[in-house]
Design a protein around this motif. Structure first.
Motif, PDB file in Angstrom:
ATOM      1  N   ALA A 392       0.874  -1.177   0.000  1.00  0.00           N
ATOM      2  CA  ALA A 392       0.000   0.000   0.000  1.00  0.00           C
ATOM      3  C   ALA A 392       0.905   1.219   0.000  1.00  0.00           C
ATOM      4  CB  ALA A 392      -0.899   0.012   1.223  1.00  0.00           C
ATOM      5  N   VAL A 393       0.677   2.151  -0.921  1.00  0.00           N
ATOM      6  CA  VAL A 393       1.558   3.311  -1.100  1.00  0.00           C
ATOM      7  C   VAL A 393       0.789   4.590  -0.791  1.00  0.00           C
ATOM      8  CG1 VAL A 393       3.011   4.601  -2.700  1.00  0.00           C
ATOM      9  CG2 VAL A 393       2.855   2.105  -2.893  1.00  0.00           C
ATOM     10  N   LYS A 394       1.301   5.339   0.204  1.00  0.00           N
ATOM     11  CA  LYS A 394       0.773   6.668   0.503  1.00  0.00           C
ATOM     12  C   LYS A 394       1.575   7.682  -0.291  1.00  0.00           C
ATOM     13  CE  LYS A 394      -1.003   7.303   5.127  1.00  0.00           C
ATOM     14  NZ  LYS A 394      -0.572   7.718   6.480  1.00  0.00           N
ATOM     15  N   ARG A 395       0.892   8.475  -1.107  1.00  0.00           N
ATOM     16  CA  ARG A 395       1.581   9.459  -1.941  1.00  0.00           C
ATOM     17  C   ARG A 395       1.201  10.870  -1.485  1.00  0.00           C
ATOM     18  NH1 ARG A 395       0.954  10.216  -8.547  1.00  0.00           N
ATOM     19  NH2 ARG A 395       3.016  11.154  -8.906  1.00  0.00           N
ATOM     20  N   LEU A 396       2.172  11.624  -0.998  1.00  0.00           N
ATOM     21  CA  LEU A 396       1.922  12.979  -0.518  1.00  0.00           C
ATOM     22  C   LEU A 396       1.479  13.855  -1.680  1.00  0.00           C
ATOM     23  CD1 LEU A 396       2.116  15.137   1.708  1.00  0.00           C
ATOM     24  CD2 LEU A 396       4.476  15.509   1.019  1.00  0.00           C
ATOM     25  N   SER A 397       0.317  14.460  -1.539  1.00  0.00           N
ATOM     26  CA  SER A 397      -0.184  15.341  -2.591  1.00  0.00           C
ATOM     27  C   SER A 397       0.489  16.694  -2.489  1.00  0.00           C
ATOM     28  CB  SER A 397      -1.705  15.512  -2.476  1.00  0.00           C
ATOM     29  OG  SER A 397      -2.039  16.115  -1.242  1.00  0.00           O
ATOM     30  N   ASP A 404       6.521  17.695   4.882  1.00  0.00           N
ATOM     31  CA  ASP A 404       7.767  16.966   5.086  1.00  0.00           C
ATOM     32  C   ASP A 404       7.984  16.533   6.529  1.00  0.00           C
ATOM     33  OD1 ASP A 404       8.305  17.180   2.450  1.00  0.00           O
ATOM     34  OD2 ASP A 404       9.809  18.760   2.623  1.00  0.00           O
ATOM     35  N   GLN A 405       7.553  17.360   7.499  1.00  0.00           N
ATOM     36  CA  GLN A 405       7.817  17.035   8.898  1.00  0.00           C
ATOM     37  C   GLN A 405       7.128  15.732   9.294  1.00  0.00           C
ATOM     38  OE1 GLN A 405       9.968  18.410  11.018  1.00  0.00           O
ATOM     39  NE2 GLN A 405       9.419  16.758  12.420  1.00  0.00           N
ATOM     40  N   GLU A 406       5.838  15.579   8.928  1.00  0.00           N
ATOM     41  CA  GLU A 406       5.115  14.362   9.258  1.00  0.00           C
ATOM     42  C   GLU A 406       5.659  13.168   8.470  1.00  0.00           C
ATOM     43  OE1 GLU A 406       3.811  17.260   8.854  1.00  0.00           O
ATOM     44  OE2 GLU A 406       2.733  17.659  10.725  1.00  0.00           O
ATOM     45  N   PHE A 407       6.068  13.427   7.221  1.00  0.00           N
ATOM     46  CA  PHE A 407       6.671  12.378   6.391  1.00  0.00           C
ATOM     47  C   PHE A 407       7.933  11.837   7.076  1.00  0.00           C
ATOM     48  CE2 PHE A 407       9.824  11.357   3.064  1.00  0.00           C
ATOM     49  CZ  PHE A 407       9.149  10.349   2.388  1.00  0.00           C
ATOM     50  N   LEU A 437       5.279   6.737   1.021  1.00  0.00           N
ATOM     51  CA  LEU A 437       5.462   5.784   2.113  1.00  0.00           C
ATOM     52  C   LEU A 437       4.898   4.441   1.656  1.00  0.00           C
ATOM     53  CD1 LEU A 437       4.347   8.032   5.108  1.00  0.00           C
ATOM     54  CD2 LEU A 437       6.673   7.288   4.608  1.00  0.00           C
ATOM     55  N   VAL A 438       5.678   3.392   1.814  1.00  0.00           N
ATOM     56  CA  VAL A 438       5.289   2.057   1.335  1.00  0.00           C
ATOM     57  C   VAL A 438       5.067   1.138   2.536  1.00  0.00           C
ATOM     58  CG1 VAL A 438       5.916   0.109  -0.125  1.00  0.00           C
ATOM     59  CG2 VAL A 438       6.675   2.429  -0.735  1.00  0.00           C
ATOM     60  N   TYR A 439       3.862   0.596   2.667  1.00  0.00           N
ATOM     61  CA  TYR A 439       3.496  -0.270   3.782  1.00  0.00           C
ATOM     62  C   TYR A 439       3.114  -1.656   3.266  1.00  0.00           C
ATOM     63  CZ  TYR A 439       2.938   4.060   6.471  1.00  0.00           C
ATOM     64  OH  TYR A 439       3.158   5.254   7.093  1.00  0.00           O
ATOM     65  N   GLU A 440       3.105  -2.597   4.210  1.00  0.00           N
ATOM     66  CA  GLU A 440       2.503  -3.891   3.900  1.00  0.00           C
ATOM     67  C   GLU A 440       1.013  -3.664   3.653  1.00  0.00           C
ATOM     68  OE1 GLU A 440       2.322  -6.548   7.256  1.00  0.00           O
ATOM     69  OE2 GLU A 440       2.411  -4.893   8.682  1.00  0.00           O
ATOM     70  N   PHE A 510       1.654   7.234  12.069  1.00  0.00           N
ATOM     71  CA  PHE A 510       2.448   7.826  13.149  1.00  0.00           C
ATOM     72  C   PHE A 510       2.958   9.214  12.784  1.00  0.00           C
ATOM     73  CE2 PHE A 510       2.337   3.382  14.055  1.00  0.00           C
ATOM     74  CZ  PHE A 510       2.375   3.295  15.434  1.00  0.00           C
ATOM     75  N   GLY A 511       2.313   9.859  11.805  1.00  0.00           N
ATOM     76  CA  GLY A 511       2.754  11.189  11.392  1.00  0.00           C
ATOM     77  C   GLY A 511       2.618  12.222  12.487  1.00  0.00           C
ATOM     78  N   MET A 512       1.648  12.019  13.402  1.00  0.00           N
ATOM     79  CA  MET A 512       1.427  12.980  14.479  1.00  0.00           C
ATOM     80  C   MET A 512       1.947  12.487  15.828  1.00  0.00           C
ATOM     81  SD  MET A 512       0.171  15.381  12.871  1.00  0.00           S
ATOM     82  CE  MET A 512      -0.578  15.648  11.273  1.00  0.00           C
ATOM     83  N   ALA A 513       2.616  11.342  15.835  1.00  0.00           N
ATOM     84  CA  ALA A 513       3.095  10.775  17.094  1.00  0.00           C
ATOM     85  C   ALA A 513       4.184  11.649  17.692  1.00  0.00           C
ATOM     86  CB  ALA A 513       3.624   9.362  16.865  1.00  0.00           C
ATOM     87  N   ARG A 514       4.281  11.609  19.020  1.00  0.00           N
ATOM     88  CA  ARG A 514       5.328  12.347  19.734  1.00  0.00           C
ATOM     89  C   ARG A 514       6.198  11.369  20.501  1.00  0.00           C
ATOM     90  NH1 ARG A 514       4.787  17.966  20.514  1.00  0.00           N
ATOM     91  NH2 ARG A 514       6.653  17.776  21.784  1.00  0.00           N
ATOM     92  N   LEU A 515       7.504  11.576  20.428  1.00  0.00           N
ATOM     93  CA  LEU A 515       8.469  10.691  21.059  1.00  0.00           C
ATOM     94  C   LEU A 515       8.896  11.275  22.400  1.00  0.00           C
ATOM     95  CD1 LEU A 515      11.360   8.940  19.265  1.00  0.00           C
ATOM     96  CD2 LEU A 515      11.872  10.275  21.288  1.00  0.00           C
ATOM     97  N   PHE A 516       8.847  10.449  23.443  1.00  0.00           N
ATOM     98  CA  PHE A 516       9.271  10.825  24.796  1.00  0.00           C
ATOM     99  C   PHE A 516      10.518  10.042  25.171  1.00  0.00           C
ATOM    100  CE2 PHE A 516       5.181  12.319  27.134  1.00  0.00           C
ATOM    101  CZ  PHE A 516       5.025  13.323  26.198  1.00  0.00           C
ATOM    102  N   THR A 517      11.287  10.611  26.091  1.00  0.00           N
ATOM    103  CA  THR A 517      12.307   9.795  26.740  1.00  0.00           C
ATOM    104  C   THR A 517      11.603   8.875  27.723  1.00  0.00           C
ATOM    105  OG1 THR A 517      12.617  11.469  28.437  1.00  0.00           O
ATOM    106  CG2 THR A 517      14.058  11.590  26.514  1.00  0.00           C
ATOM    107  N   LEU A 518      12.262   7.804  28.117  1.00  0.00           N
ATOM    108  CA  LEU A 518      11.587   6.788  28.927  1.00  0.00           C
ATOM    109  C   LEU A 518      11.151   7.305  30.285  1.00  0.00           C
ATOM    110  CD1 LEU A 518      13.680   3.612  28.069  1.00  0.00           C
ATOM    111  CD2 LEU A 518      11.375   4.195  27.311  1.00  0.00           C
ATOM    112  N   ASP A 519      11.848   8.333  30.809  1.00  0.00           N
ATOM    113  CA  ASP A 519      11.463   8.850  32.119  1.00  0.00           C
ATOM    114  C   ASP A 519      10.538  10.053  32.021  1.00  0.00           C
ATOM    115  OD1 ASP A 519      13.314  10.527  31.026  1.00  0.00           O
ATOM    116  OD2 ASP A 519      14.480  10.830  32.869  1.00  0.00           O
ATOM    117  N   GLN A 520      10.130  10.403  30.800  1.00  0.00           N
ATOM    118  CA  GLN A 520       9.215  11.534  30.623  1.00  0.00           C
ATOM    119  C   GLN A 520       7.781  11.044  30.661  1.00  0.00           C
ATOM    120  OE1 GLN A 520       9.880  13.671  27.002  1.00  0.00           O
ATOM    121  NE2 GLN A 520       8.430  15.303  27.474  1.00  0.00           N
ATOM    122  N   THR A 521       6.927  11.792  31.348  1.00  0.00           N
ATOM    123  CA  THR A 521       5.550  11.317  31.533  1.00  0.00           C
ATOM    124  C   THR A 521       4.522  12.155  30.797  1.00  0.00           C
ATOM    125  OG1 THR A 521       5.346  12.619  33.567  1.00  0.00           O
ATOM    126  CG2 THR A 521       6.065  10.326  33.783  1.00  0.00           C
TER     127      THR A 521
END
Length: 682
Positions: A392-397, A404-407, A437-440, A510-521
Motif C-alpha cells: 500500500a503506497v501513501k503518496r503525498l499530494s 515533510d515534517q510528518e513524512f 510511504l510504502v506499507y505492507e 504515526f505522522g502525528m506521534a510524539r516521542l518521549f524519553t523513557l522517564d518523561q511522563t
C-alpha cells in the motif's frame, strides 16, 4: 531581483502604502533563494527600510504636508506610473531654468502626466533644485499609485496630475499649518487689522508682479506689542486676477483656521502664504526663529539640511541593502544545514529507500484502478512488486497540509518499531517533489470500514472484536512501555487501526506521534492534532498530552467495539447524546446491556460487560484515575482481578472545545468518518 519590484510585491502586506521606495537602480540577486524565504526576507527588509526612510524624511523637513488624491489609482507597473516616475524625476535636469518654476508633461492620451514645481522666489537656483529633488523622492514615496499628488515643503511645492494644471487656478486641496505657533498678546486689539492690511497689500503686489518677481511679495508690519513678517506667492502661470483670487481665498481661511496666531501657513496648489513673528525670508531664505517659538523652523542656510538629508537617505538605503544581504546569507546557510541534518537522519534508514520508478511500475503509474482511498496526506494506492509482494503506497499530494515534517516523523519512528500489532513500514521514496510511504498491504482495510458498516459489522462476532481489542492494547503497551522510546500516538481511532487478512489489528499512521524519553511522563503543545470524539479533554482543552491521552482514545475505541456505533451525537429517545454520555447513563442506571450491539448474538456476556467497565475506566475525566495500558492488559487477561468503580467520563461538547481552543492555540482535527486514511487537517 529588482528592488522596486520586490518592494511592490510585499507592500500590500504592510500597514501602509509607504513600501514603494524609489531605488530603481538597486539590484539584489540570489538565484537559489526559495520563494517562501524571499517573501519573508523582503517583507522584513521592506518594513525596516520603510521605517528608516521615514526617520530620514523626518530629518528633512518637519513641516512637510502632502495630499494624495482619491480620484483613482493606477498600476505601479503601468504606463501612467512610469510617466510619473520619469517626469518628476527629471524636473530639475534642465539647469537653464533659474526662476524657480518648472512645468513639464509626458505621455499621451489617458497616460499623459502633467507636473509643476514652484520654489520660493528668494531661493538660489541650486537650493531650489535641491528642494525639488527631495520633494520628488518624498512625493513618490507618499503617493505611489495615485493619479494626482501634491507636496509642500517649507521652501518648494511639487505637484503631478492627469489633468491639465498649467495656467489653471486651483484652490483645492487646501492645507493649514500653524508651525507650532503661539497666540499673539495684543492688549491694543489691533492684530487682526494690522495682519489684514499687510496681507492685502502683499496680495496686490504679488498679483501685479512683473515677470522679474514672478508673482511673489514679502513685507512686514509692526506695533508696540508684535511684529509680523509675511510672504505671499502664486504660480507664475496665473494672470493677475487669478493670483489675486487665489490669495484672497487663502487669506479668508485665516480667521477660521488660525485665529490670533503667529507662525501660520495656508497652502493650495496655485498659491501659498506664510507669516511669522521673525524675519524668515531673504538671501539665505530661512533664518532661525527666536527662542520663544515652541517648534522652531529648521535652519536651511546654504542647503546644509538638504545635504544632510541626502546623506541620511543614501546611508539608510545602503545599510538596509547590506543588512538584507547578511540576513539572506545567514538564513540560506542555516536552511541548508538544517536540510542536511534532516536528510542525514532519513539517510540513516536508506536501506528502506525505494526507487520512484519501481513504485510507479508497482502501482501501474498510480492508476485510479489501484486507488484505495484519499486522505489528508494524499492518495493511497494498491501495488505489487515484481516478486509478488503486495503493498500500500501513501503518496503525498502537492497541496497536502501534512508535509515533510510528518513524512520524516513517520519514517524515523515506524522504521524503528517492530510489533505484530503495528503496521509495518516497508520503505519510502524521497525523490524531487515526490514523498511516498510504502506499507505492507492490509487486505481488510481499516476497522471503521467494518465496525460502523451495518452489513460488514455482521462479520465481526464477539470473538473477533475481543481479539481486536486485545491487539490494540498490546500495540499501545509496546509504544508506551516496551519500545526503544516512549511514543504517544495522539491520533488513535478506528480508521487508524488496519486489519490484516486474519483480522488482526495493526495501529497505523504515526505522522502525528510524539516521542518521549523513557522517564518523561507528559508534555504540552500549542498545536493540537487529533480527532473529535477520541481526544482526551486535557489535550483538547489545554494541550497537555501523555500516555493517558492514548488511554482515553483506547477507551472510546473499546466502547465503539461493544456498541457498534461512533462516539458522536445521536438521537436517543428525546435526548441527544454522545456515546460516552449514553454509556455512563446506562452504567449508572444498571442497564449496561443496553449498550451491546444488537448484532452480537453469541458471546460471553461477562467478557462484554468487563470490556464496558474497562472502557469507562479509560475515559474518566481525571487522568490520574485512568489505568495504564499495562493495567488494561492485566484486566483483559485476568477475570479474577477486581476492577475499580469508574467515575464520570469527559463529555466533550464540540462547541466548548472549539471556543476554548480557537482563542489561543493552533487546533487541527480530522473528522471521525469512515476513511481508508485519516482526513486532514487535524
Amino acid at each position: 531581483m529588482d528592488l522596486q519590484v520586490a518592494t511592490q510585491a510585499v507592500s500590500s502586506s504592510l500597514p501602509s502604502k509607504e513600501c514603494y521606495i524609489i531605488t530603481k537602480n538597486t539590484q539584489i540577486t540570489e538565484g537559489k533563494m526559495r520563494m517562501g524565504a524571499s517573501r519573508i526576507l523582503l517583507f522584513l527588509f521592506c518594513a525596516m527600510l520603510t521605517h528608516l526612510v521615514k526617520l530620514a524624511l523626518a530629518q528633512r523637513d518637519p513641516y512637510v504636508l502632502y495630499d494624495c488624491s482619491n480620484t483613482g489609482n493606477v498600476s505601479r507597473n503601468g504606463a501612467y506610473r512610469k510617466n510619473v516616475d520619469t517626469l518628476v524625476s527629471s524636473l530639475t535636469s534642465n539647469t537653464q531654468i533659474d526662476y524657480g518654476f518648472y512645468n513639464f508633461s509626458a505621455g499621451e492620451n489617458s497616460d499623459r502626466v502633467n507636473a509643476v514645481a514652484l520654489c520660493r522666489e528668494d531661493l538660489t537656483p541650486t537650493n531650489c533644485r535641491r528642494c525639488v529633488n527631495l520633494a520628488v523622492f518624498e512625493l513618490l514615496f507618499r503617493c505611489p499609485t495615485q493619479k494626482e499628488g501634491i507636496l509642500w515643503y517649507m521652501n518648494c511645492t511639487l505637484r503631478f496630475s492627469n489633468n491639465s494644471i498649467f495656467g489653471v487656478m486651483q484652490f483645492e486641496p487646501v492645507q493649514h499649518d500653524l508651525l507650532g505657533a503661539v497666540n499673539v498678546t495684543d492688549p491694543s486689539g489691533t492684530f487682526d487689522q494690522v495682519l489684514e492690511t499687510l496681507l492685502d497689500r502683499l496680495r496686490s503686489e504679488a498679483a501685479a508682479s512683473t515677470s522679474t518677481l514672478r508673482k511673489f511679495a514679502t513685507g512686514s508690519a509692526s506695533s508696540p506689542h508684535f511684529d509680523i513678517y509675511a510672504l505671499l506667492q502664486c504660480t507664475p502661470d496665473l494672470n493677475q486676477q487669478e493670483c489675486s483670487d487665489c490669495l484672497n481665498q487663502s487669506i479668508a481661511e485665516i480667521p477660521t483656521c488660525c485665529g490670533s496666531a503667529l507662525g501660520v501657513r495656508v497652502l493650495t496648489p496655485s498659491c501659498n502664504l506664510r507669516y511669522e513673528n521673525y524675519h524668515f525670508y531673504g538671501s539665505t531664505y530661512e533664518a532661525p526663529p527666536p527662542p520663544s517659538s515652541t517648534l522652531p523652523s529648521p535652519a536651511e542656510g546654504k542647503g546644509s539640511n538638504s545635504s544632510r538629508t541626502i546623506i541620511i537617505v543614501v546611508a539608510t538605503i545602503v545599510s538596509a541593502v547590506l543588512m538584507l544581504c547578511i540576513y539572506t546569507s545567514i538564513y540560506l546557510r542555516r536552511r541548508k544545514q538544517r536540510k542536511k541534518v534532516e536528510m542525514n537522519e532519513i539517510k540513516s534508514t536508506e536501506s528502506l529507500q525505494f526507487d520512484f520508478s519501481m513504485i510507479r511500475v508497482a502501482t501501474d503509474n498510480f492508476s485510479d484502478v489501484n486507488k484505495l482511498g484519499q486522505g489528508g496526506f494524499g492518495s493511497v494506492y494498491k501495488g505489487k512488486f515484481s516478486n509478488g509482494q503486495e503493498i500500500a503506497v501513501k503518496r503525498l499530494s502537492r497541496g497536502s497540509q501534512q508535509g515533510d515534517q510528518e513524512f520524516k516523523n513517520e519514517i524515523l519512528l515506524v522504521a524503528k518499531l517492530q510489533h505484530r500489532n503495528l503496521v509495518r513500514l516497508l520503505g519510502f521514496c524521497f525523490e524531487g517533489n515526490e514523498r511516498l510511504l510504502v506499507y505492507e498491504l492490509m487486505p481488510n482495510a481499516s476497522l471503521d470500514c467494518f465496525i460502523f458498516d451495518p452489513s460488514k459489522r455482521l462479520h465481526l462476532d464477539w470473538k473477533i472484536r475481543y481479539k481486536i481489542i486485545m491487539g490494540i492494547a498490546r500495540g499501545l503497551q509496546y509504544l508506551h512501555e516496551d519500545s526503544q522510546f516512549r511514543i504517544i500516538h495522539r491520533d488513535l481511532k478506528a480508521s487508524n487501526v488496519l486489519l490484516d487478512k486474519e483480522m488482526n489489528p495493526k495501529i497505523s499512521d504515526f505522522g502525528m506521534a510524539r516521542l518521549f524519553t523513557l522517564d518523561q511522563t507528559q508534555a504540552n503543545t500549542r498545536r493540537i492534532v487529533g480527532t473529535y470524539g477520541y481526544m482526551a479533554p486535557e489535550y483538547a482543552m489545554h494541550g497537555h498530552f501523555s500516555v493517558k491521552s492514548d488511554v482515553f482514545s483506547y477507551g472510546v475505541l473499546v466502547l465503539e467495539m461493544v456498541c457498534g456505533r461512533k462516539n458522536n451525537y445521536f438521537q436517543n429517545g428525546e435526548n441527544i447524546e454522545n456515546l460516552l454520555s449514553h454509556a455512563w447513563k446506562n452504567w449508572r442506571e444498571g442497564t449496561p446491556s443496553n449498550l451491546i450491539d444488537s448484532t452480537l448474538r453469541i458471546g460471553s456476556t461477562t467478557e462484554i460487560m468487563r470490556c464496558i467497565h474497562i472502557g469507562l475506566l479509560c475515559v474518566q475525566e481525571n487522568t490520574a484515575e485512568r489505568p495504564t495500558m499495562a493495567s488494561v492488559l492485566l484486566m483483559l487477561n485476568s477475570y479474577s482481578m477486581a476492577l475499580s468503580i469508574p467515575s464520570r467520563p469527559a463529555f466533550l461538547m464540540h462547541s466548548s472545545v472549539e471556543s476554548d481552543i480557537s482563542s489561543n492555540r493552533s487546533f487541527q482535527t480530522s473528522q471521525n468518518e469512515v476513511s481508508m486514511t485519516d482526513p486532514y487537517p487535524r
